[in-house]
Design an enzyme around this catalytic site. Structure first.
Site, PDB file in Angstrom:
ATOM      1  N   ARG A 160       0.736  18.187   3.900  1.00 53.50           N
ATOM      2  CA  ARG A 160       1.989  18.634   3.765  1.00 53.50           C
ATOM      3  C   ARG A 160       2.738  18.334   2.231  1.00 53.50           C
ATOM      4  O   ARG A 160       1.707  18.005   1.342  1.00 53.50           O
ATOM      5  CB  ARG A 160       2.852  17.351   4.416  1.00 53.50           C
ATOM      6  N   HIS A 179       0.957  -1.293  -0.088  1.00 51.67           N
ATOM      7  CA  HIS A 179       0.001   0.067   0.034  1.00 51.67           C
ATOM      8  C   HIS A 179       0.735   1.383  -0.054  1.00 51.67           C
ATOM      9  O   HIS A 179       0.285   2.403   0.459  1.00 51.67           O
ATOM     10  CB  HIS A 179      -0.823   0.294   1.224  1.00 51.67           C
TER      11      HIS A 179
HETATM   12  P1  ADP Z   1      -2.358   5.795   4.086  1.00 54.95           P
HETATM   13  O1  ADP Z   1      -2.933   7.027   5.091  1.00 54.95           O
HETATM   14  O2  ADP Z   1      -1.654   4.683   4.818  1.00 54.95           O
HETATM   15  O3  ADP Z   1      -1.946   6.455   2.847  1.00 54.95           O
HETATM   16  P2  ADP Z   1      -4.794   5.687   2.332  1.00 54.95           P
HETATM   17  O4  ADP Z   1      -6.062   5.716   2.955  1.00 54.95           O
HETATM   18  O5  ADP Z   1      -4.417   6.746   1.529  1.00 54.95           O
HETATM   19  O6  ADP Z   1      -3.810   5.317   3.674  1.00 54.95           O
HETATM   20  O7  ADP Z   1      -4.640   4.060   1.373  1.00 54.95           O
HETATM   21  C1  ADP Z   1      -3.429   3.644   1.210  1.00 54.95           C
HETATM   22  C2  ADP Z   1      -3.531   2.913  -0.102  1.00 54.95           C
HETATM   23  O8  ADP Z   1      -4.262   1.611   0.348  1.00 54.95           O
HETATM   24  C3  ADP Z   1      -4.287   3.443  -1.248  1.00 54.95           C
HETATM   25  O9  ADP Z   1      -3.413   4.252  -2.230  1.00 54.95           O
HETATM   26  C4  ADP Z   1      -4.743   2.424  -1.895  1.00 54.95           C
HETATM   27  O10 ADP Z   1      -3.608   1.748  -2.816  1.00 54.95           O
HETATM   28  C5  ADP Z   1      -5.392   1.190  -0.797  1.00 54.95           C
HETATM   29  N1  ADP Z   1      -6.459   1.533  -0.466  1.00 54.95           N
HETATM   30  C6  ADP Z   1      -6.811   2.369   0.560  1.00 54.95           C
HETATM   31  N2  ADP Z   1      -8.230   2.349   0.728  1.00 54.95           N
HETATM   32  C7  ADP Z   1      -8.760   1.465  -0.332  1.00 54.95           C
HETATM   33  C8  ADP Z   1     -10.157   0.821  -0.629  1.00 54.95           C
HETATM   34  N3  ADP Z   1     -11.037   1.376   0.294  1.00 54.95           N
HETATM   35  N4  ADP Z   1     -10.114  -0.085  -1.405  1.00 54.95           N
HETATM   36  C9  ADP Z   1      -9.036  -0.679  -2.189  1.00 54.95           C
HETATM   37  N5  ADP Z   1      -7.702   0.031  -1.852  1.00 54.95           N
HETATM   38  C10 ADP Z   1      -7.755   0.827  -0.805  1.00 54.95           C
HETATM   39  P1  ADP Z   2       3.461  10.058   0.037  1.00 57.98           P
HETATM   40  O1  ADP Z   2       1.888   9.930   0.349  1.00 57.98           O
HETATM   41  O2  ADP Z   2       4.097  11.281   0.176  1.00 57.98           O
HETATM   42  O3  ADP Z   2       3.847   9.103  -0.950  1.00 57.98           O
HETATM   43  P2  ADP Z   2       4.141   7.984   1.877  1.00 57.98           P
HETATM   44  O4  ADP Z   2       3.002   7.455   2.566  1.00 57.98           O
HETATM   45  O5  ADP Z   2       5.094   7.329   1.210  1.00 57.98           O
HETATM   46  O6  ADP Z   2       3.925   9.699   1.413  1.00 57.98           O
HETATM   47  O7  ADP Z   2       4.944   8.739   3.331  1.00 57.98           O
HETATM   48  C1  ADP Z   2       5.841   9.620   3.126  1.00 57.98           C
HETATM   49  C2  ADP Z   2       6.939   9.439   4.314  1.00 57.98           C
HETATM   50  O8  ADP Z   2       6.353   9.739   5.614  1.00 57.98           O
HETATM   51  C3  ADP Z   2       7.696   8.358   4.241  1.00 57.98           C
HETATM   52  O9  ADP Z   2       9.023   8.538   4.602  1.00 57.98           O
HETATM   53  C4  ADP Z   2       6.793   7.536   5.168  1.00 57.98           C
HETATM   54  O10 ADP Z   2       7.777   6.520   5.697  1.00 57.98           O
HETATM   55  C5  ADP Z   2       6.516   8.453   6.284  1.00 57.98           C
HETATM   56  N1  ADP Z   2       5.154   8.065   6.983  1.00 57.98           N
HETATM   57  C6  ADP Z   2       4.051   8.604   6.569  1.00 57.98           C
HETATM   58  N2  ADP Z   2       2.960   8.328   7.412  1.00 57.98           N
HETATM   59  C7  ADP Z   2       3.584   7.881   8.445  1.00 57.98           C
HETATM   60  C8  ADP Z   2       3.109   7.586   9.714  1.00 57.98           C
HETATM   61  N3  ADP Z   2       1.930   7.273  10.146  1.00 57.98           N
HETATM   62  N4  ADP Z   2       4.074   6.807  10.658  1.00 57.98           N
HETATM   63  C9  ADP Z   2       5.343   6.818  10.168  1.00 57.98           C
HETATM   64  N5  ADP Z   2       5.847   7.248   9.042  1.00 57.98           N
HETATM   65  C10 ADP Z   2       5.122   7.828   8.021  1.00 57.98           C
END
Ligand code: ADP
Ligand code: ADP
Ligand code: MG
Length: 505
Positions: A300, A243
């Site tokens: 951010r 993810h």
């Molecule tokens: P995070 O805070 O970890 O970024 P997100 O809600 O943005 O969490 O979800 C991260 C990833 O997980 C998404 O880019 C997608 O690939 C997958 N994902 C999240 N929600 C769903 C959903 N309802 N159905 C299918 N895939 C999902």
């Molecule tokens: P982007 O949505 O910008 O692609 P990522 O999901 O890859 O962001 O996360 C950006 C950075 O923040 C990465 O270095 C990731 O490891 C860190 N990160 C994001 N959410 C968390 C969290 N809840 N706890 C720890 N590290 C996080």
């Protein structure tokens, strides 16, 4: 007006981050005539961001919980050197409302949104509730944290399995569990709650329908402190592992101008719902029928912001700084247009043949690709060690060209030119993706890795093509008991210099 702008002009900026993003921010600051201050942990004494900065302050031991995550140490460092602003980068404290609030209370400028917006969007549930008021489509699911398991089960069966249990405070791809049927529900639910508690200190979880062929498409938005909000088009980030994104591009290969406008308006509405200013990202998932749903907002600068910079020609960090100084957005939505296509590949110190697990080590050889349309944002030089304490990303390589096809060809050429030895990286995997018909044709979703990638594709160059096909077929037949269509062009081309160089070590 001029006087106010001048009074708020930032003169010295502390960057509360490390690695490539710290350098990237300082470079823009320097061009604006702003002095730069680095903070660093004991593991980062010789890091490039420390050498680049005008001043640098050690803020503690290697563990980020004792350095980059300690609010007081960072505020004190800013006071010590008389900085007037702090940029949080991404990760670490960037989405921590207490940090933004402490910066404000210390009389410093926070380069980002208000603590109130960060707080609202930090809770996925609160964010969805805010978006709903503006009629932004949401993934079907619960709107409150789950308190009553039997009621939650009923909602899950109404929505229909598979469903996803998510931590409201989650991030970084963590805190998500897929539930395929009712019999797994309770067990997965309990695990999700205990994971959410230990990882985010908040056990609130909720249910979302699991969209089965989802594409991750997000909009870069920007707001100023005068109520103006615009979007800078989309980025598609569907190539993910765990993810988490590995390859991003702008624009998306599937959006029509009409859908772009619709989703862009929805993104702007989400930002307005949070009284948002500065840079932010509104994430959506798009299903196989092109329905889009709001997922969350990241308050951010995003890791993948350079692809947006390449297609718009804007420097997003400069824009962030100007907006934090109180200036108005210098353009309107209709002034903006997309120029060409940009692809970013994230170069992680990870082994794609071993489940993308981190492969920390020393960069024995490190040579960046060069040439037209290629940008490498990194924080390393040959001979340096990728520290084990932090995110294992070595670099981001961004290729920009007139069309998507050309950007793909440029990315392949640049990957071949990139020489990294001493540890495994995601480069060979990224080349595999660039050569894959599903990626080339635009017909892919977030399941790309599970669907198409086999570690066997990244075999060494000493094996001939027949041997590779035989070895791939053998594992495939055992794994799935059905024949596999092998596109022979994927096989030799999946092997890149980095692998060859490693073999020659
Ligand atoms: P995070 O805070 O970890 O970024 P997100 O809600 O943005 O969490 O979800 C991260 C990833 O997980 C998404 O880019 C997608 O690939 C997958 N994902 C999240 N929600 C769903 C959903 N309802 N159905 C299918 N895939 C999902
Ligand atoms: P982007 O949505 O910008 O692609 P990522 O999901 O890859 O962001 O996360 C950006 C950075 O923040 C990465 O270095 C990731 O490891 C860190 N990160 C994001 N959410 C968390 C969290 N809840 N706890 C720890 N590290 C996080
Ligand atoms: Mg996300």
């Amino acid at each position: 007006m001029y006087l106010r702008k001048d009074m708020n002009k930032i003169k010295k900026l502390l960057v509360a981050n490390r690695g490539e993003i710290a350098l990237r921010i300082m470079r823009s600051a320097r061009e604006m005539g702003i002095k730069t201050v680095a903070v660093f942990s004991e593991a980062d004494r010789n890091a490039l961001h420390v050498r680049f900065a005008d001043e640098a302050i050690c803020i503690g031991p290697p563990a980020s919980s004792e350095s980059y995550l300690v609010i007081n140490k960072i505020i004190n460092a800013a006071r010590l050197v008389n900085a007037d602003a702090i940029h949080p980068g991404y990760g670490f404290l960037s989405e921590n409302e207490d940090f933004a609030d402490s910066v404000r209370k210390a009389g410093l400028i926070f380069i980002g949104p208000s603590p109130e917006s960060i707080k609202l969007m930090g809770s996925k549930l609160a964010a969805k509730a805010a978006a709903k008021k503006f009629n932004v489509p949401l993934v079907p699911g619960t709107t409150e944290p789950i308190a009553d398991i039997s009621n939650a089960k009923k909602i899950a069966s109404d929505i229909g399995y598979p469903i996803l249990i998510k931590a409201s405070a989650g991030g970084g791809g963590k805190g998500m569990r897929i539930v395929n049927n009712e019999s797994e529900f309770e067990e997965q639910m309990e695990r999700a709650i205990s994971e959410a508690k230990s990882a985010f200190g908040d056990g609130s979880v909720f249910i979302e329908k699991y969209v089965t062929q989802p594409r991750h498409i997000e909009f870069q938005i920007f707001g100023d402190q005068h109520g103006n909000v615009i979007h800078l088009f989309e980025r598609e980030c569907s190539i993910q592992r765990r993810h988490q994104k590995v390859i991003e591009e702008a624009p998306s290969s599937i959006l029509t101008p009409a859908l772009r406008e619709k989703m862009g308006n929805a993104a702007v509405n989400v930002a307005k719902a949070a009284n948002y200013y500065n840079a932010g990202t509104v994430e959506f998932i798009v299903d196989d029928k092109m329905n889009f749903y709001f997922l969350e907002m990241n308050t951010r600068l995003q890791v993948e912001h350079p692809v947006t910079e390449e297609i718009t020609g804007l420097d997003l960090v400069k824009l962030q700084i100007e907006i934090a100084e109180g200036q108005k957005l210098p353009f309107k939505q209709e002034d903006l247009s997309i120029r060409g296509h940009a692809i970013e590949v994230r170069v992680y110190a990870e082994d794609p043949t071993n489940n993308f697990l981190p492969d920390i080590g020393t960069l024995k050889t490190y040579k960046r690709p060069q040439g037209h349309g290629i940008r490498v944002d990194d924080g390393f030089e040959q001979g340096m060690t990728v520290p084990f304490y932090y995110d294992p990303m070595i670099a981001k390589m961004i290729c920009h060209d007139e069309t998507r096809d050309r950007a793909i060809l440029k990315t392949i050429r640049a990957i071949d030119e990139y020489e990294i030895t001493g540890l495994e990286t995601t480069l060979g995997f990224c080349k595999f993706v660039m050569n894959h018909n599903a990626f080339r044709s635009g017909d892919f979703d977030t399941n790309f890795v599970e669907k198409y990638f086999k570690p066997e594709f990244l075999v060494d160059e000493t094996m001939n093509v027949e041997e590779m096909i035989a070895s791939v077929l053998a594992t495939q037949v055992v794994a799935e008991m059905k024949p596999l269509m092998i596109k022979s062009e994927n096989i030799p081309s999946a092997v890149s210099n980095w692998k060859k160089n490693r073999l020659n070590e």
